[in-house]
Write a protein that holds these residues in place. Structure first.
Motif, PDB file in Angstrom:
ATOM      1  N   ARG A   1      10.122   9.567   3.327  1.00 31.19           N
ATOM      2  CA  ARG A   1       9.692  10.649   2.423  1.00 31.19           C
ATOM      3  C   ARG A   1      10.832  11.599   2.140  1.00 31.19           C
ATOM      4  NH1 ARG A   1       4.141  12.357   4.946  1.00 31.19           N
ATOM      5  NH2 ARG A   1       2.752  10.907   3.909  1.00 31.19           N
ATOM      6  N   THR A   2      11.530  11.965   3.227  1.00 35.08           N
ATOM      7  CA  THR A   2      12.628  12.908   3.072  1.00 35.08           C
ATOM      8  C   THR A   2      13.680  12.317   2.151  1.00 35.08           C
ATOM      9  OG1 THR A   2      12.204  13.407   5.365  1.00 35.08           O
ATOM     10  CG2 THR A   2      14.113  14.449   4.373  1.00 35.08           C
TER      11      THR A   2
ATOM     12  N   ASN B   1      12.436  12.462  -1.383  1.00 35.29           N
ATOM     13  CA  ASN B   1      12.501  13.840  -1.876  1.00 35.29           C
ATOM     14  C   ASN B   1      13.921  14.258  -2.208  1.00 35.29           C
ATOM     15  OD1 ASN B   1       9.816  14.178  -1.700  1.00 35.29           O
ATOM     16  ND2 ASN B   1       9.886  15.933  -0.326  1.00 35.29           N
TER      17      ASN B   1
HETATM   18  C1  LIG Z   1       8.220  15.915  -0.525  1.00 39.86           C
HETATM   19  O1  LIG Z   1       7.877  16.688  -1.666  1.00 39.86           O
HETATM   20  C2  LIG Z   1       6.484  16.844  -1.846  1.00 39.86           C
HETATM   21  C3  LIG Z   1       6.256  17.557  -3.163  1.00 39.86           C
HETATM   22  O2  LIG Z   1       7.147  18.643  -3.316  1.00 39.86           O
HETATM   23  C4  LIG Z   1       5.904  17.622  -0.645  1.00 39.86           C
HETATM   24  O3  LIG Z   1       4.508  17.744  -0.781  1.00 39.86           O
HETATM   25  C5  LIG Z   1       6.225  16.872   0.630  1.00 39.86           C
HETATM   26  O4  LIG Z   1       5.806  17.639   1.768  1.00 39.86           O
HETATM   27  C6  LIG Z   1       7.720  16.603   0.746  1.00 39.86           C
HETATM   28  N1  LIG Z   1       7.969  15.802   1.919  1.00 39.86           N
HETATM   29  C7  LIG Z   1       8.953  16.036   2.784  1.00 39.86           C
HETATM   30  C8  LIG Z   1       9.036  15.134   3.953  1.00 39.86           C
HETATM   31  O5  LIG Z   1       9.752  16.956   2.627  1.00 39.86           O
END
Ligand SMILES: *[C@@H]1O[C@H](CO)[C@@H](O)[C@H](O)[C@H]1NC(C)=O
Ligand SMILES: *[C@@H]1O[C@H](CO)[C@@H](O)[C@H](O)[C@H]1NC(C)=O
Ligand SMILES: *[C@@H]1O[C@H](CO)[C@@H](O)[C@H](O)[C@H]1NC(C)=O
Ligand SMILES: *[C@@H]1O[C@H](CO)[C@@H](O)[C@H](O)[C@H]1NC(C)=O
Ligand SMILES: CC(=O)N[C@H]1CO[C@H](CO)[C@@H](O)[C@@H]1O
Length: 459
Positions: free
Chosen positions: A168-169, A172
């Motif tokens: 995920r990171t 992002n």
């Molecule tokens: C990635 O971005 C989404 C939307 O901005 C957010 O909801 C999510 O927590 C983020 N994940 C990480 C691991 O930073």
């Protein structure tokens, strides 16, 4: 707990049988021995117990000392090289020897402190080590016992979760919009904060809850490794001197040479320091002037003060503070900041409805206000700010152990971002001052009377 096991074993059986027919049949097979959950729970409890003993504070204390020592030895090495270059085959200069001797004394003090700290932790470490060994035995036993793969399942889950988070990171960070590259910034854009790197109580442990510390980004020759400290010694509001340390390790062990440089002998009075968010730049301290809506500049060499008036309507005397939740940090009306391009002042005015305003402070005979930017972030929703590469960053309080850099304002494009989500790992609740140092790309914070620094990652 029983339910959990049942579910697991049902899943286990299911996955083996699904393909054969339209109907799902579940077969519950019991293993001979029942899994000893109580034992697992005890082991988990013990592990948590162990963790809480090895607090991050304790590890950091040691790390800070070691970092201090490392920097100190580098400096000694440089000085020795100079000394050797100076050697004309006769005797080393007396003055150089004197300097080296002073350095050796400081290093000895540092080693003593390191020794004391290590000894203090030794009992703890020995105890913890024993416990960990016991735990390991228990866990090995449990694992062989683990016919239903509960422990292994949990481990796999943990790994999966970690992988998922990494993934995920990664997504992002590739998807996140990037700012156009700054002409003035050699490092790219602020990506993350790691650390703390330094965490120290310094010379006056716990005495002054408000203050600031750091390095001069434009030091005078010979003062490149110096650190400065300003503590609000009167009513948690005012200060009247800058305390100097010849190195990071000197600051950590609390040996101040050359000592204090005084602005005024009494405190508070005209031109003394008001509020914690001060910075040292080019051999001069920039701060909120006592009882004035003005930036004061105190030249540490000439010991003179020059001022720069802020616009009419500027909030001062604790009327335009940084806040966390429903509590504000008193006398934080003016926040002075440094970055690659010099000195900045962050404040708010009545005509800006309490939103942050940012002005460049131009150096020169007398400091003057340069270009000004108006933001749409409400100062009371912010705990502190700093500048890096011409971008203003603002933080907010998340929890006792976390502060978030949530906001940025790019002075080259005027673009605001309210969604940065960069976390700072705090050692205690309150950050009284926060500033970025372009010399080493570190954030210097004063945190409930502790001096703490972080590494800023750009990319
Ligand atoms: C990635 O971005 C989404 C939307 O901005 C957010 O909801 C999510 O927590 C983020 N994940 C990480 C691991 O930073
Ligand atoms: C560390 O301190 C102990 C106890 O004070 C002392 O016996 C020992 O010699 C010291 N070690 C070093 C390397 O200074
Ligand atoms: C930022 O740093 C923290 C602490 O080192 C780390 O846990 C986190 O994964 C980092 N985040 C990114 C986006 O690199
Ligand atoms: C401080 O004063 C010294 C001596 O008068 C001068 O050389 C230096 O330029 C001054 N520094 C600043 C930042 O004004
Ligand atoms: C190895 C160890 O410390 N074991 C302890 C785990 O916790 C239980 C009680 O919670 C103690 O009785 C054990 O000695």
């Amino acid at each position: 707990m029983n339910l959990y096991v049942l579910t697991l074993s049902v899943l286990f059986t299911l996955s083996q049988q699904v393909p054969s027919s339209e109907k799902c049949t579940c077969e519950l097979s019991h293993s001979q021995k029942v899994f000893p959950h109580d034992k697992l729970q005890t082991a988990e409890g013990n592990a948590t117990d162990c963790n809480s003993r090895i607090t991050p504070q304790k590890t950091l204390e040691l790390e800070s000392l070691l970092l201090g020592l490392e920097r100190r030895l580098d400096q000694l090495h440089t000085d020795m090289s100079i000394l050797e270059a100076e050697d004309d085959g006769q005797l080393y200069g007396v003055l150089s020897l004197y300097i080296i001797e002073n350095e050796m004394t400081e290093i000895k003090l540092l080693l003593d402190k390191l020794n004391r700290t290590t000894l203090g932790h030794q009992d703890l470490t020995a105890n913890t080590l024993l416990q960990l060994e016991d735990l390991k035995k228990d866990m090995d036993e449990l694992q062989t016992f683990d016919s239903m793969q509960v422990v292994k399942g949990r481990q796999d889950n943990k790994h999966l979760k970690a992988d998922l988070k990494d993934c995920r990171t990664a997504i992002n960070s590739t998807v996140a919009p990037t700012h156009p590259t700054q002409g003035t910034c050699p490092h790219g854009h602020l990506l993350n904060i790691t650390g703390p790197r330094v965490y120290t109580a310094g010379e006056y442990p716990g005495s002054y809850p408000f203050g600031a510390w750091g390095r001069d980004p434009e030091p005078e020759a010979g003062k490149e490794s110096w650190y400065w400290l300003v503590m609000l010694t009167s009513s948690n509001i005012y200060a009247h001197y800058v305390r100097l340390y010849s190195s990071l390790s000197a600051l950590i062990i609390g040996v101040s040479t050359p000592g204090n440089v005084q602005i005024h002998s009494s405190n508070p009075t005209t031109n003394t320091i008001q509020g914690p968010n001060v910075v040292l730049y080019g051999g001069a301290l920039y701060y909120n002037c006592y009882n004035k809506d003005a930036v004061c500049r105190f030249n540490l060499t000439s010991k003179t003060v020059t001022t720069s008036q802020l616009p009419a309507g500027t909030r001062y005397n604790s009327k335009g503070n940084f806040c966390r939740l429903d509590e504000c940090y008193s006398y934080t009306d003016l926040d002075l900041a440094t970055d690659e391009s010099g000195v900045w002042v962050i404040y708010t005015t009545t005509q800006d409805y309490g939103n942050l305003v940012l002005s460049k402070v131009e150096e020169g005979q007398q400091p003057t206000l340069g270009q000004t930017w108006h933001t749409s972030v409400f100062k009371q929703s912010v705990t502190n700010t700093f500048m890096a590469c011409g971008i203003l960053y603002a933080t907010r309080y998340v929890s006792k152990s976390t502060e978030e850099i949530f906001y940025s304002f790019d002075t080259s494009t005027g673009k605001e971002n309210f969604n940065l989500g960069i976390l700072i790992n705090k050692m205690s609740s309150n950050i009284q001052s926060l500033n970025y140092s372009p010399v080493d790309q570190m954030l210097y914070t004063y945190c409930d009377s502790k001096m703490v620094s972080y590494k800023v990652l750009f990319g």
